[in-house]
Design a protein around this motif. Structure first.
Motif, PDB file in Angstrom:
ATOM      1  N   SER A  67       0.827  -1.208   0.000  1.00 14.04           N
ATOM      2  CA  SER A  67       0.000   0.000   0.000  1.00 14.04           C
ATOM      3  C   SER A  67       0.860   1.257   0.000  1.00 14.04           C
ATOM      4  N   VAL A 113      -3.897   5.085   2.282  1.00  9.53           N
ATOM      5  CA  VAL A 113      -5.159   4.584   2.816  1.00  9.53           C
ATOM      6  C   VAL A 113      -6.077   5.776   3.050  1.00  9.53           C
ATOM      7  N   PHE A 148     -12.803   1.919   3.247  1.00  6.65           N
ATOM      8  CA  PHE A 148     -11.540   2.566   2.914  1.00  6.65           C
ATOM      9  C   PHE A 148     -11.229   2.385   1.431  1.00  6.65           C
ATOM     10  N   VAL A 184      -7.867   1.814  -0.560  1.00  9.91           N
ATOM     11  CA  VAL A 184      -6.468   1.483  -0.313  1.00  9.91           C
ATOM     12  C   VAL A 184      -5.737   1.453  -1.652  1.00  9.91           C
TER      13      VAL A 184
END
Length: 197
Positions: A108, A111, A119, A121
């Motif tokens: 990632s 976020v 969310f 991401v």
């Protein structure tokens, strides 16, 4: 005296909340993780396969979710379509070329909390030696003490879609669909202190 006692209780509560709100690192559990991808087969069916998790770490910051992160490794050796010959074919050079590129990875980079346990991401997905950004639509399923493990645990679902040709895996497009739909479910727990002993 009463004021002092009030301040002491408030301070203890504040310390407890602050401790609870610190980022927590979870080890993702391969036995309770599926990374499923599906595609169109000449328009007749939509087969699916499971990458299977090799290793995964999730850092979740409950107080500031934007500081959370996730990183996973998906060994191609674990790829499972429930059809042995198809497993073998997908690992050949015209698809994943698993001998040359034995793993896929996701790390990632951002976020974005949306509220309600949802969310966005964003991260770098590397497959077939090619790295591209992808965005996962993720949802927090549950966090808290796991009743069996007696450890702090967390679980998420996530979905995304991508074009496999963007990763240099364009064999048989368009008859075999270029769009790949991905559905993930995972859970993890805080490693025990003596896990490495």
């Amino acid at each position: 005296m009463r004021a002092y006692r009030y301040l002491l209780i408030t301070g203890l509560l504040g310390a407890t909340v602050a401790a609870h709100a610190d980022p927590v690192t979870y080890k993702l559990d391969p036995a309770h993780t599926n990374v499923l991808f599906s595609w169109s087969h000449f328009g007749y069916s939509n087969p699916s396969a499971n990458f299977g998790l090799g290793d995964g770490t999730l850092v979740f910051d409950e107080k500031n979710p934007a500081k959370s992160s996730v990183e996973v490794t998906l060994p191609l050796a674990n790829l499972d379509t429930h059809v042995t010959k198809l497993d073998e074919h997908l690992k050949k050079p015209d698809f994943f070329d698993a001998d040359k590129f034995p793993t896929a990875t996701f790390k990632s980079t951002k976020v974005q909390p949306l509220g309600g346990g949802k969310f966005k991401v964003t991260g770098d997905l590397t497959v077939h030696g090619v790295t591209k950004p992808v965005v996962l639509d993720a949802k927090l399923n549950k966090s808290g003490e796991h009743p069996m493990l007696k450890q702090q645990a967390i679980g998420f679902d996530a979905t995304t879609s991508l074009k496999r040709s963007d990763f240099g895996i364009g064999a048989y497009v368009p008859n075999v669909g270029d769009e790949i739909k991905i559905r993930i479910t995972t859970e993890g727990a805080v490693p025990k202190a003596d896990a490495t002993q």
